[in-house]
Design a protein around this motif. Structure first.
Motif, PDB file in Angstrom:
ATOM      1  N   VAL A 192       0.832  -1.212   0.000  1.00 18.59           N
ATOM      2  CA  VAL A 192       0.000   0.000   0.000  1.00 18.59           C
ATOM      3  C   VAL A 192       0.866   1.261   0.000  1.00 18.59           C
ATOM      4  N   PRO A 229      -4.565  -4.683  -8.880  1.00 18.68           N
ATOM      5  CA  PRO A 229      -5.379  -3.844  -7.987  1.00 18.68           C
ATOM      6  C   PRO A 229      -6.531  -4.602  -7.308  1.00 18.68           C
ATOM      7  N   VAL A 230      -7.160  -5.534  -8.017  1.00 22.58           N
ATOM      8  CA  VAL A 230      -8.294  -6.285  -7.441  1.00 22.58           C
ATOM      9  C   VAL A 230      -7.813  -7.119  -6.255  1.00 22.58           C
ATOM     10  N   TRP A 232      -5.253  -6.654  -4.443  1.00 26.09           N
ATOM     11  CA  TRP A 232      -4.798  -5.840  -3.301  1.00 26.09           C
ATOM     12  C   TRP A 232      -5.932  -5.109  -2.603  1.00 26.09           C
ATOM     13  N   ALA A 233      -6.957  -4.738  -3.336  1.00 22.25           N
ATOM     14  CA  ALA A 233      -8.134  -4.175  -2.659  1.00 22.25           C
ATOM     15  C   ALA A 233      -8.736  -5.251  -1.758  1.00 22.25           C
ATOM     16  N   ASP A 234      -8.804  -6.477  -2.270  1.00 20.84           N
ATOM     17  CA  ASP A 234      -9.316  -7.599  -1.466  1.00 20.84           C
ATOM     18  C   ASP A 234      -8.480  -7.806  -0.198  1.00 20.84           C
ATOM     19  N   CYS A 236      -6.666  -5.661   1.401  1.00 21.11           N
ATOM     20  CA  CYS A 236      -6.893  -4.549   2.346  1.00 21.11           C
ATOM     21  C   CYS A 236      -8.176  -4.740   3.139  1.00 21.11           C
ATOM     22  N   LEU A 237      -9.183  -5.273   2.492  1.00 21.96           N
ATOM     23  CA  LEU A 237     -10.450  -5.503   3.196  1.00 21.96           C
ATOM     24  C   LEU A 237     -10.352  -6.743   4.072  1.00 21.96           C
ATOM     25  N   HIS A 240      -8.036  -6.306   7.163  1.00 23.36           N
ATOM     26  CA  HIS A 240      -8.396  -4.979   7.629  1.00 23.36           C
ATOM     27  C   HIS A 240      -7.730  -4.569   8.957  1.00 23.36           C
ATOM     28  N   LEU A 243      -3.766  -4.774   9.022  1.00 16.97           N
ATOM     29  CA  LEU A 243      -3.174  -3.792   8.116  1.00 16.97           C
ATOM     30  C   LEU A 243      -3.352  -2.383   8.663  1.00 16.97           C
ATOM     31  N   LEU A 244      -4.538  -2.109   9.196  1.00 20.87           N
ATOM     32  CA  LEU A 244      -4.791  -0.781   9.750  1.00 20.87           C
ATOM     33  C   LEU A 244      -3.809  -0.489  10.889  1.00 20.87           C
TER      34      LEU A 244
ATOM     35  N   LEU B 257      -5.702   6.892   2.232  1.00 23.87           N
ATOM     36  CA  LEU B 257      -5.687   5.436   2.137  1.00 23.87           C
ATOM     37  C   LEU B 257      -6.119   4.816   3.460  1.00 23.87           C
ATOM     38  N   HIS B 258      -5.584   5.353   4.544  1.00 27.27           N
ATOM     39  CA  HIS B 258      -5.941   4.863   5.884  1.00 27.27           C
ATOM     40  C   HIS B 258      -7.456   4.881   6.055  1.00 27.27           C
ATOM     41  N   ILE B 261      -9.264   2.246   3.947  1.00 29.89           N
ATOM     42  CA  ILE B 261      -9.187   0.913   4.560  1.00 29.89           C
ATOM     43  C   ILE B 261     -10.132   0.848   5.762  1.00 29.89           C
ATOM     44  N   ARG B 266     -14.033  -0.415  -0.844  1.00 29.61           N
ATOM     45  CA  ARG B 266     -13.387  -1.192  -1.893  1.00 29.61           C
ATOM     46  C   ARG B 266     -13.172  -0.372  -3.168  1.00 29.61           C
ATOM     47  N   LEU B 269     -10.233   2.029  -2.880  1.00 31.23           N
ATOM     48  CA  LEU B 269      -8.972   1.282  -2.928  1.00 31.23           C
ATOM     49  C   LEU B 269      -8.655   0.853  -4.358  1.00 31.23           C
ATOM     50  N   MET B 270      -9.669   0.299  -5.033  1.00 28.32           N
ATOM     51  CA  MET B 270      -9.506  -0.123  -6.426  1.00 28.32           C
ATOM     52  C   MET B 270      -9.068   1.048  -7.298  1.00 28.32           C
ATOM     53  N   PHE B 273      -5.378   2.015  -6.462  1.00 27.94           N
ATOM     54  CA  PHE B 273      -4.411   1.000  -6.900  1.00 27.94           C
ATOM     55  C   PHE B 273      -4.355   0.928  -8.430  1.00 27.94           C
ATOM     56  N   THR B 274      -5.493   1.104  -9.073  1.00 29.95           N
ATOM     57  CA  THR B 274      -5.526   1.043 -10.533  1.00 29.95           C
ATOM     58  C   THR B 274      -4.770   2.218 -11.143  1.00 29.95           C
TER      59      THR B 274
END
Lengths: 290, 290
Positions: A192, A229-230, A232-234, A236-237, A240, A243-244, B257-258, B261, B266, B269-270, B273-274
């Motif tokens: 990130v 990106p998909v 990594w978005a996943d 991050c969720l 959660h 990572l936070l 970003l924080h 998250i 989502r 974030l997408m 990242f994209t």
């Protein structure tokens, strides 16, 4: 030895695992599964899998080993879909980068078959994705972390361990939450940060000019910002909380650095950089730099 | 063609430049200078320089080109010390990573000889330092940025340009403050982030265990945290304003970003990242990945 290996999600990780196991003659038959028949057809052409089915209940039929290598957000649907079609002695594992969320998805999706599931995570990959990028040496001397929980059958853990060792990996076991904390720090946070740095730079004035003066250090530093990106978005969720916490810890350290620069505190900067260099050099000693 | 090249600070950059120019037969004689005679003796043994003197006024005597390759914090003292001993037609340049501070140091140290000074910065280097790490190909196809100001003699700029081109570099000219802004973003910010990340991780519980699970992405991401702490503390102080602006901008993006998250957004974030992946991939197209 695996009779029928079913790989759900034949991308970089799933494809490389299949290549490695086939190279070792460790599985008789590999069936691929995903929603996209053209990708699967390409995997057949590349010799990564023997055949495929886009219907998950057909693909898993008779499999003694199932590897779920789909994005974290798709895990639970995959587990739910496969459950009615599972063979009696099947072992199921996954390759997700976050484990608490996968454990939850597996419990909800597999129900009474949950005992046949071994949560796993190979610490390997590149910034590339897709079956075209797969190669049989991806896991050589890489760590694979398994995070079995109380319900997991010991023989299932052994089967997954042996599979990864056959692919050349070193297998270790960690608690689920410990895995998630460690990976948040070593992998998810750097990713990130790399995405954020590139985003930050892309917003500055003439971005083509800015990138033009970037040197080798920048190239290495931002390579992971080319990741999917998909996925990594996943992550991050899914990871959660851990990572936070890692992002928050980093923000506090960056605040300290900011104020050291602001007040021109050479000693504080020297101390920080020296500690970091020592830690990084010690880490590098145990690694093969390329 | 240079008759006598004097390199003050014979480390990775100074040593590599000398090697490159000697390989091209572009200078008859190279004299090294620094405070440490044993390092200079090693440079002679490695064939990087012909001879050396730890007395700067003796080392620069009769030189037609002087390259100052010392840490930013030492620049002004070096300029001041060399001034009384400069030959009439000498050209002086430096390799500092921050230019406004060097311009100031040169004005104060060189006084009336300031017109003979051409501020320069080769965008090249590795995380290693010292003459042992030097090699003649370091500058091949790398950019060297010159930031001449109004007073600089045009012939001095040409001499420095030709020298770097002979070493294989592509020479470009930028305004002093523009150089400092661009480098703060592309080099200084990534370095302080890498140092801070390693520092952040080294504070977490059992750091040896944490580093043990770090994969290739982490290795690449933190390579620059093995850079020389003295040099980087100097850069943070020398390019103070531009770096502080870059760090502040990054902090704002990291805050965004924080919170993405935190609220599990989502889509945000997408999107981030994209955009980052696209910018990074576009940058990589123009580069040779190794």
């Amino acid at each position: 030895m695996i009779n029928k290996l079913c790989i759900i999600g034949v991308g970089l990780i799933g494809g490389s695992l299949s290549r490695a196991l086939r190279k070792q003659g460790y599985c008789k038959h590999v069936t691929g599964c995903s929603r996209d028949a053209s990708h699967l057809q390409r995997a057949v052409e590349l010799g990564v899998i023997d055949d495929y089915d886009t219907d998950i209940t057909k693909a898993v039929q008779g499999a003694d080993m199932i590897v779920v290598a789909v994005p974290l957000g798709a895990m639970q649907a995959v587990f739910t879909a496969m459950r009615p079609a599972l063979a009696e002695h099947v072992v199921i594992t996954d390759v997700g980068s976050s484990k608490a969320s996968v454990v939850e998805a597996a419990k909800a999706g597999l129900v009474e078959r949950y005992q046949d599931f071994v949560p796993g995570h190979p610490i390997a990959g590149t910034e590339k994705s897709g079956v075209e990028a797969s190669f049989s040496e991806l896991f050589l001397q890489r760590k694979v972390i398994l995070t079995p929980i109380a319900e997991t059958r010991p023989e299932a853990v052994e089967a997954v361990r042996t599979m990864w060792q056959t692919a050349g990996a070193e297998v270790v076991a960690l608690e689920v939450s410990h895995h998630d904390d460690v990976l948040a720090a070593t992998s998810h946070l750097p990713h990130v940060l790399a995405f954020t740095l590139v985003e930050s730079m892309a917003q500055m004035g003439d971005r083509d000019e800015i990138f033009q003066y970037a040197a080798g250090g920048f190239r290495d530093f931002t390579r992971i910002a080319s990741s999917d990106p998909v996925m990594w978005a996943d992550i991050c969720l899914a990871n959660h909380d851990a990572l936070l916490a890692a992002v928050t810890g980093f923000q506090a350290d960056l605040d300290k650095l900011h104020s050291a620069i602001e007040r021109g505190d050479r000693q504080a900067l020297m101390d920080l950089f020296t500690r970091a260099k020592q830690a990084r050099d010690r880490y590098a000693e145990g690694q093969t730099e390329q």
